[in-house]
Design a protein around this motif. Sequence first.
Motif, mmCIF file in Angstrom:
data_model
loop_
_atom_site.group_PDB
_atom_site.id
_atom_site.type_symbol
_atom_site.label_atom_id
_atom_site.label_comp_id
_atom_site.label_asym_id
_atom_site.label_seq_id
_atom_site.Cartn_x
_atom_site.Cartn_y
_atom_site.Cartn_z
ATOM 1 N N GLU A 1 0.791 -1.377 -0.169
ATOM 2 C CA GLU A 1 0.021 -0.030 0.022
ATOM 3 C C GLU A 1 0.753 1.137 0.032
ATOM 4 O OE1 GLU A 1 -2.482 -3.188 2.154
ATOM 5 O OE2 GLU A 1 -0.461 -2.551 2.103
ATOM 6 N N LYS B 1 -7.860 -3.427 -5.800
ATOM 7 C CA LYS B 1 -7.580 -2.285 -5.098
ATOM 8 C C LYS B 1 -6.749 -1.212 -5.820
ATOM 9 C CE LYS B 1 -8.647 -3.769 -0.345
ATOM 10 N NZ LYS B 1 -8.028 -3.893 1.032
ATOM 11 N N PRO C 1 0.220 -7.702 -3.785
ATOM 12 C CA PRO C 1 -0.943 -6.660 -3.791
ATOM 13 C C PRO C 1 -2.182 -7.266 -3.914
ATOM 14 C CG PRO C 1 0.820 -6.230 -5.332
ATOM 15 C CD PRO C 1 1.050 -7.458 -4.646
#
Length: 98
Positions: free
Chosen positions: A58, A90, A86
Motif C-alpha cells: 500500500e 484495489k 498486492p
Amino acid sequence: MVDTEKLEAVAREELVCLWGDLNEARMYAINGKWSIKCDQLEERIKDLTRLIGPIPWEEIQLSLLELGIYQRVHAELGIDTAEVRPDMAKVAEVRARH
C-alpha cells in the motif's frame, strides 16, 4: 546505546523513499522502462529489505505494482507473503480515481 526502534523506523522510511526513487528513475530512463540507476536502486532496496523486511504494498507507487516490479524484487529475495502480494483490484480502483 542504540535505539533499535528508531533505527528500524528510519530504515523503513528510507526504504519507502528508495521505492519512490526507483519509480522516478524508471520514468526518466531513456527508454522509459529501466536504466543503470534503476539497477542500483533495486540493489539498495534489496539490501535494506533483507535487513528490515518488506514495505507493505500500500506504500508503493501504483506503476511499480501494476508492472510487477515490486512483486519481482520480493520474489527474487525469496519473500512470498501476503504483505507483498498486492490486491490488484484495489490497485485498479485507486488508479481509476487518479
